[in-house]
Design an enzyme around this catalytic site. Sequence first.
Site, PDB file in Angstrom:
ATOM      1  N   SER A   1      -4.764 -21.331  63.479  1.00 40.08           N
ATOM      2  CA  SER A   1      -4.431 -21.782  62.131  1.00 40.08           C
ATOM      3  C   SER A   1      -5.121 -23.119  61.887  1.00 40.08           C
ATOM      4  O   SER A   1      -5.429 -23.848  62.847  1.00 40.08           O
ATOM      5  CB  SER A   1      -2.916 -21.978  61.998  1.00 40.08           C
ATOM      6  OG  SER A   1      -2.606 -22.650  60.787  1.00 40.08           O
TER       7      SER A   1
ATOM      8  N   TYR B   1       5.044 -24.708  65.298  1.00 43.33           N
ATOM      9  CA  TYR B   1       3.846 -23.978  64.845  1.00 43.33           C
ATOM     10  C   TYR B   1       2.589 -24.776  65.187  1.00 43.33           C
ATOM     11  O   TYR B   1       1.637 -24.244  65.758  1.00 43.33           O
ATOM     12  CB  TYR B   1       3.955 -23.749  63.341  1.00 43.33           C
ATOM     13  CG  TYR B   1       2.942 -22.785  62.755  1.00 43.33           C
ATOM     14  CD1 TYR B   1       3.000 -21.421  63.043  1.00 43.33           C
ATOM     15  CD2 TYR B   1       1.933 -23.236  61.910  1.00 43.33           C
ATOM     16  CE1 TYR B   1       2.082 -20.539  62.481  1.00 43.33           C
ATOM     17  CE2 TYR B   1       1.016 -22.358  61.349  1.00 43.33           C
ATOM     18  CZ  TYR B   1       1.097 -21.005  61.635  1.00 43.33           C
ATOM     19  OH  TYR B   1       0.188 -20.133  61.089  1.00 43.33           O
TER      20      TYR B   1
HETATM   21  N1  LIG Z   1      -1.051 -16.537  55.798  1.00 43.94           N
HETATM   22  C1  LIG Z   1      -1.498 -17.744  56.081  1.00 43.94           C
HETATM   23  O1  LIG Z   1      -1.648 -18.603  55.190  1.00 43.94           O
HETATM   24  C2  LIG Z   1      -1.874 -18.098  57.502  1.00 43.94           C
HETATM   25  C3  LIG Z   1      -2.497 -19.333  57.730  1.00 43.94           C
HETATM   26  C4  LIG Z   1      -2.857 -19.682  59.019  1.00 43.94           C
HETATM   27  C5  LIG Z   1      -2.620 -18.812  60.066  1.00 43.94           C
HETATM   28  N2  LIG Z   1      -2.005 -17.616  59.817  1.00 43.94           N
HETATM   29  C6  LIG Z   1      -1.782 -16.737  60.980  1.00 43.94           C
HETATM   30  O2  LIG Z   1      -2.221 -15.443  60.671  1.00 43.94           O
HETATM   31  C7  LIG Z   1      -1.488 -14.501  61.459  1.00 43.94           C
HETATM   32  C8  LIG Z   1      -0.970 -13.386  60.562  1.00 43.94           C
HETATM   33  O3  LIG Z   1       0.012 -13.919  59.698  1.00 43.94           O
HETATM   34  P1  LIG Z   1       0.241 -13.415  58.197  1.00 43.94           P
HETATM   35  O4  LIG Z   1       0.031 -14.567  57.316  1.00 43.94           O
HETATM   36  O5  LIG Z   1      -0.505 -12.159  57.951  1.00 43.94           O
HETATM   37  O6  LIG Z   1       1.814 -13.182  58.212  1.00 43.94           O
HETATM   38  P2  LIG Z   1       2.679 -11.841  58.301  1.00 43.94           P
HETATM   39  O7  LIG Z   1       4.070 -12.315  58.514  1.00 43.94           O
HETATM   40  O8  LIG Z   1       2.397 -10.943  57.152  1.00 43.94           O
HETATM   41  O9  LIG Z   1       2.108 -11.149  59.608  1.00 43.94           O
HETATM   42  C9  LIG Z   1       2.519 -11.483  60.912  1.00 43.94           C
HETATM   43  C10 LIG Z   1       2.571 -10.208  61.693  1.00 43.94           C
HETATM   44  O10 LIG Z   1       2.975 -10.499  63.044  1.00 43.94           O
HETATM   45  C11 LIG Z   1       4.021  -9.595  63.378  1.00 43.94           C
HETATM   46  N3  LIG Z   1       4.878 -10.150  64.426  1.00 43.94           N
HETATM   47  C12 LIG Z   1       5.638 -11.261  64.367  1.00 43.94           C
HETATM   48  N4  LIG Z   1       6.317 -11.396  65.522  1.00 43.94           N
HETATM   49  C13 LIG Z   1       5.954 -10.358  66.322  1.00 43.94           C
HETATM   50  C14 LIG Z   1       6.314  -9.943  67.625  1.00 43.94           C
HETATM   51  N5  LIG Z   1       7.196 -10.622  68.379  1.00 43.94           N
HETATM   52  N6  LIG Z   1       5.746  -8.819  68.128  1.00 43.94           N
HETATM   53  C15 LIG Z   1       4.870  -8.103  67.387  1.00 43.94           C
HETATM   54  N7  LIG Z   1       4.497  -8.439  66.149  1.00 43.94           N
HETATM   55  C16 LIG Z   1       5.041  -9.554  65.621  1.00 43.94           C
HETATM   56  C17 LIG Z   1       4.768  -9.380  62.062  1.00 43.94           C
HETATM   57  O11 LIG Z   1       5.581  -8.249  62.120  1.00 43.94           O
HETATM   58  C18 LIG Z   1       3.593  -9.229  61.111  1.00 43.94           C
HETATM   59  O12 LIG Z   1       3.061  -7.923  61.160  1.00 43.94           O
HETATM   60  C19 LIG Z   1      -0.396 -15.297  62.165  1.00 43.94           C
HETATM   61  O13 LIG Z   1      -0.793 -15.575  63.495  1.00 43.94           O
HETATM   62  C20 LIG Z   1      -0.324 -16.580  61.355  1.00 43.94           C
HETATM   63  O14 LIG Z   1       0.163 -17.670  62.102  1.00 43.94           O
HETATM   64  C21 LIG Z   1      -1.626 -17.242  58.570  1.00 43.94           C
END
Ligand SMILES: NC(=O)c1ccc[n+]([C@@H]2O[C@H](COP(=O)([O-])OP(=O)(O)OC[C@H]3O[C@@H](n4cnc5c(N)ncnc54)[C@H](O)[C@@H]3O)[C@@H](O)[C@H]2O)c1
Length: 255
Positions: A142, A159
């Site tokens: 991130s 985080y």
């Molecule tokens: N959306 C943003 O702005 C953003 C920014 C920086 C980083 N990220 C990173 O991107 C990645 C995806 O996040 P997103 O934004 O799509 O959110 P999201 O919540 O839609 O997706 C996260 C996914 O991880 C899964 N997950 C969570 N805990 C789990 C576990 N214990 N076992 C298996 N699966 C699990 C959830 O079910 C979901 O499918 C994450 O690592 C997040 O930290 C997102």
Amino acid sequence: MFELNGKVAVVTGASSGLGKDAALAYAKAGANLVLLARRKEKLDEVAKEAKALGVDAVTYQVDVTNEDMVKEAIEQAAKHYGHLDILLNNAGVAVRGGVDSLSVEDWDKSMDVNVKGIFLVSKYVVKEMMKQQYGKIVNIASINAVIADKSDTFIRHGYNASKAAVLGLTKGMAASYGKYNITVNAIGPGLFESEMTENTLFKSDEFLTMYNSLNPMNRPGKRGELNGTILYFSSDASSYVTGQFVIVDGGMNIV
Ligand SMILES: NC(=O)c1ccc[n+]([C@@H]2O[C@H](COP(=O)([O-])OP(=O)(O)OC[C@H]3O[C@@H](n4cnc5c(N)ncnc54)[C@H](O)[C@@H]3O)[C@@H](O)[C@H]2O)c1
């Protein structure tokens, strides 16, 4: 250089958000899929969409913090396809709170999903990659691995710490597995709409105003705008690039 015909891509957290979008981008590039997450019904919907694009997709209900579940799923997937070429370590959680307020449980949750989850899935996938002398591992970190939010409303110290740990793990893995023709790189998304952010950061005018005003492109990322970097690190376009971290944030981290 960017096509993935016949390759097999393992995607964690593939049931929603950035993971789902990446899985479908892999399918469009020709890769067969191994989709892991906790919500089987949602995973099966993603698999159906992928199959409509002409690739194979298998789904496993897996909590990435549970070693037995991870081991079983990866071993079954390796048997199903005979090889595993790409791993997108995407599953993650964003738990709110600073060191003055976080419970130990919430701290552990961040570290368990965001760091231990990458360790466990990589542990079993990298063994297959070492055997075949080929692999592309992409870890989703991130922007919050390298910058933090000043506002108390968006304080997330677990985080921050867990995503910074992903960068260290990426470098360690890259240094060790390069000799097996395995590359390991990390991506730092800025703000993108997903289940993680749609009811929190995207609902806050305070946060969006702050984000846009600090961002050279004056906006959050749009759906699909992470996929170019994911495909680059997952394909032979990046065959001599390893241990690197690319931030996809409209340039926010430089101002
Ligand atoms: N959306 C943003 O702005 C953003 C920014 C920086 C980083 N990220 C990173 O991107 C990645 C995806 O996040 P997103 O934004 O799509 O959110 P999201 O919540 O839609 O997706 C996260 C996914 O991880 C899964 N997950 C969570 N805990 C789990 C576990 N214990 N076992 C298996 N699966 C699990 C959830 O079910 C979901 O499918 C994450 O690592 C997040 O930290 C997102």
